[in-house]
Write an enzyme that holds these catalytic residues in place. Structure first.
Site, mmCIF file in Angstrom:
data_model
loop_
_atom_site.group_PDB
_atom_site.id
_atom_site.type_symbol
_atom_site.label_atom_id
_atom_site.label_comp_id
_atom_site.label_asym_id
_atom_site.label_seq_id
_atom_site.Cartn_x
_atom_site.Cartn_y
_atom_site.Cartn_z
ATOM 1 N N HIS A 58 0.851 -1.198 0.000
ATOM 2 C CA HIS A 58 0.000 0.000 0.000
ATOM 3 C C HIS A 58 0.883 1.243 0.000
ATOM 4 O O HIS A 58 1.870 1.319 0.741
ATOM 5 C CB HIS A 58 -0.910 0.007 1.236
ATOM 6 C CG HIS A 58 -2.043 0.968 1.141
ATOM 7 N ND1 HIS A 58 -1.882 2.311 1.360
ATOM 8 C CD2 HIS A 58 -3.355 0.788 0.829
ATOM 9 C CE1 HIS A 58 -3.041 2.917 1.205
ATOM 10 N NE2 HIS A 58 -3.957 2.015 0.876
ATOM 11 N N GLU A 70 0.506 4.141 1.275
ATOM 12 C CA GLU A 70 0.618 4.806 2.573
ATOM 13 C C GLU A 70 1.718 4.160 3.412
ATOM 14 O O GLU A 70 2.539 4.844 4.019
ATOM 15 C CB GLU A 70 -0.711 4.740 3.329
ATOM 16 C CG GLU A 70 -0.637 5.376 4.713
ATOM 17 C CD GLU A 70 -1.863 5.102 5.570
ATOM 18 O OE1 GLU A 70 -1.701 4.771 6.767
ATOM 19 O OE2 GLU A 70 -2.988 5.222 5.050
ATOM 20 N N CYS A 73 -7.092 5.533 11.927
ATOM 21 C CA CYS A 73 -7.936 6.721 11.857
ATOM 22 C C CYS A 73 -9.303 6.428 12.475
ATOM 23 O O CYS A 73 -9.917 5.407 12.175
ATOM 24 C CB CYS A 73 -8.092 7.150 10.395
ATOM 25 S SG CYS A 73 -9.140 8.580 10.179
#
Length: 670
Positions: free
Chosen positions: A125, A127, A190
């Protein structure tokens, strides 16, 4: 009747929305080439829309023209990306999600402290790859408890990909505990992600069919699909409107909809609208005879003054537009009732057959026609928009046109309003002239449409933005975080430090391991300092900070710095009748007994030493259990002034007794 349930927290998250807004604004302002390094977000619809604005997707900053503009996607990039961009003089528009940027700071700091960084997430990924780039690509990346059990390193610092499932993160932590690893962690999942996953699960439990909307390349959307499938086996992945399973939809009465963080609102609304249209019954079709009668009635009735009508342009001249309204009279729109820009002519805007909407001014203009106005229609629409902005507290943009007594006049399209001087800014404004010509985002604070008055406030918008930034800071902060702050002001009990928009209290007891009478002894207004978050109370809006925690407590490392026999330098901080206390460093004092001041007999120690005097002394003893250090000044001096033979020293207080009886008092006295 069918029921469509949309899961809470569906669609763009804060970080994605901010990234798209920044990208679109940059595209509008850019005069040269503009790129996005990788897809800005994982959604083809959004990527195609940005491409139409001229944003090209590249895979490396090396592909961008030197000096061009490059958007940093919301997933973030590694440190190497910024170094290449600087060398190539690229203009960066950093759209990195603020929660991802925080992880970059965390792993960089951990790496500098010598810890082994562990990232819980998908190694492929972007990120995760970006996070790894901020700790020298040295992180261990795990995606399961099995991976975690293979780790051989110790003293770990663990973070998570923002979109990873909480259950996976918890399983990895348990695996590390089971293998006896020493680790510290910051839960960087998050909150929006966990809320989104929870609402998806709750919705899936109570519906017959579940639709998960988003791009197949989106990690968080695929996780939503997996969660939904677990609780509703009749779950479908919808990437665009073509994927909507209408036959399945027709069979079910309760349908759930969830969407990933990169799914645009237009797709969600389009899917829901398509399902709604397909469930409408045809019971509302009008009888053909009724429709015919309605048309006849309409042709006989004349519109009333103030009514909004729609018709077709019958003829256009440079002076007026003749409109067929479907009744026995035509409508006329004179030139002065239409808004034109620059050198525009009516024939430039309208042609025969165009549909046009206007407001009725008079039902008879004296020539047997109906007088219409486009301007009055537009003004009415603009008032509606202003009233709506007042109701839902949304933001509109106004242009400041001129100063008046007590403020300025600003226009919203065709409507003029007033901005009081006190509402022009969140700072004191002495002269309103500086705002003339500016376009300001404002909140509507008062409307009196009957009297044609509207009051706007730019200050309310600025305060909203400030509160939003403060909320983001609160959400991004955790206890034990180390952040940079600026010393803003002092009190007798501490200092207030700005940590990015909010003030935290640095109590005087948390500034230094030593004793301070006032914070100004070690700090100055404007100093940039690294502080640690000790406690947070969001309800009261209070944050407690610490500075001394960035350095080890002196007694915990005393054996690393001091040893018996060592000669050290210090400052005299207290004088007692039995000796003097010498500060070796903040929080670490030693006692020079009166008998250790000089080779001669000392009757009054004040004759030999003064508070604030710098001295050299030899360490005689370190008692770590009782936290006491015995020092000798005379051991650093040449032998002289020895006591004369026969002089008595019986009245001197023994060193051990002085330390036992007076050290606690010395420790607490200011």
């Amino acid at each position: 009747m069918k029921e469509i349930i949309r899961a809470d927290h569906s669609g763009f998250c804060f970080g994605v929305r901010e990234a798209i807004e920044k990208a679109e604004k940059a595209a509008d302002q850019c005069r040269g080439s503009i790129y996005s390094c990788g897809s800005l977000i994982h959604n083809k619809l959004v990527t195609e829309k940005l491409a139409r604005k001229g944003i090209q997707v590249i895979q490396s900053p090396l592909e961008a023209e030197a000096g061009s503009t490059v958007i940093v996607r919301s997933h973030g990039e590694g440190k190497n990306f910024y170094e290449i961009a600087e060398k190539r003089r690229l203009k960066l528009v950093d759209a990195t999600c603020p929660f991802v940027a925080r992880i970059h700071d965390l792993v960089r700091t951990a790496k500098e402290k010598g810890k082994q960084v562990v990232i819980v997430g998908d190694e492929n990924h972007p990120e995760v790859q970006g996070i790894n780039g901020w700790c020298g690509d040295s992180a261990i990346i795990v995606s399961s408890p099995q991976d975690a059990k293979q780790i051989t390193e110790d003293d770990l610092f663990v973070v998570a990909q923002t979109t990873i499932r909480s259950s996976v993160f918890d399983q990895v932590l348990r695996a590390l505990e089971e293998t006896g690893k020493t680790f510290s962690l910051t839960n960087t999942i998050c909150h929006a992600t966990s809320n989104r996953q929870k609402s998806c699960m709750e919705t899936a439990k109570k519906v017959e069919l579940m639709l998960v909307l988003g791009d197949t390349q989106s990690s968080n959307t695929k996780k939503l699909y997996d969660i939904s499938k677990k609780y509703c086996t009749n779950t479908h992945f919808v990437e665009n409107i073509k994927d909507l399973p209408l036959k399945e939809v027709e069979k079910c009465n309760r349908i759930g909809v969830a969407a990933g963080a990169s799914t645009p609102e237009c797709l969600i609304k389009e899917v829901i609208a398509n399902m709604s249209e397909n469930t409408l019954e045809n019971n509302n079709e009008m009888n053909s005879m009724d429709a015919l009668m309605d048309e006849i009635e309409k042709s006989l009735r004349l519109p009333r003054s103030g009514e909004i009508v729609t018709g077709k342009v019958h003829q256009v001249t440079n002076r007026e537009i003749i409109v067929n309204l479907g009744c026995k009279k035509d409508g006329i729109i004179p030139l002065d009732e239409i808004t034109l820009e620059g050198d525009q002519k009516l024939t430039d805007l309208y042609q025969e057959g165009d549909e046009i909407q206007a407001k009725v001014v008079k039902t008879d203009d004296g020539d047997g026609s109906i007088l219409l106005s486009k301007k009055k229609l537009e003004v009415g629409e603009h008032w509606d928009e202003i009233n709506q902005a007042l109701e839902d507290k949304s933001i509109i943009e106004v242009k400041v046109v001129r100063p008046v007594n007590g403020g300025v006049i600003a226009t919203y399209k065709e409507v003029s309003g007033f901005i009081p001087l006190s509402q022009l800014s969140d700072r004191y404004v002495e002269n309103a002239e500086e705002f003339v010509g500016q376009t300001l985002p404002v909140r509507v604070s008062r409307v009196d449409q009957r009297r044609g008055k509207a009051v706007f406030s730019h200050k309310m918008h600025l305060n909203d933005e400030k509160n939003k930034r403060i909320a983001e800071i609160w959400e991004g902060l955790s206890v034990d975080d180390v952040v940079e702050g600026t010393v803003m002001r002092f009190t007798d009990y501490g200092a207030f430090v700005d940590i990015g928009g909010i003030d935290g209290l640095l109590h005087i007891s948390e500034i230094s391991w030593g004793k301070l009478k006032h914070p100004q002894e070690v700090l100055n207004i404007g100093d940039k300092i690294k502080v640690k978050v000790l406690s947070m109370n969001s309800e009261k809006g209070k944050i407690s900070l610490g500075l001394k925690q960035n350095q080890p407590e002196p007694w915990s490392v005393i054996n690393d710095k001091y040893e018996v026999g060592q000669v050290v330098r210090g400052k005299v901080v207290q004088i007692k009748e039995y000796g003097a206390f010498v500060e070796l460093e903040p929080g670490l004092d030693g006692l020079v007994h009166i008998s250790e001041v000089a080779h001669k007999r000392v009757g009054n120690i004040a004759d030999e030493l003064n508070v604030g005097q710098d001295v050299s002394a030899k360490i005689l003893e370190i008692d770590q259990d009782r936290r006491r250090i015995s020092l000798s000044i005379k051991e650093t001096l040449d032998e002289e002034d020895q006591p004369m033979e026969g002089e008595s020293t019986e009245e001197e207080v023994p060193v051990e007794q002085a330390a036992e009886e007076t050290a606690p008092e010395a420790e607490t006295e200011e």
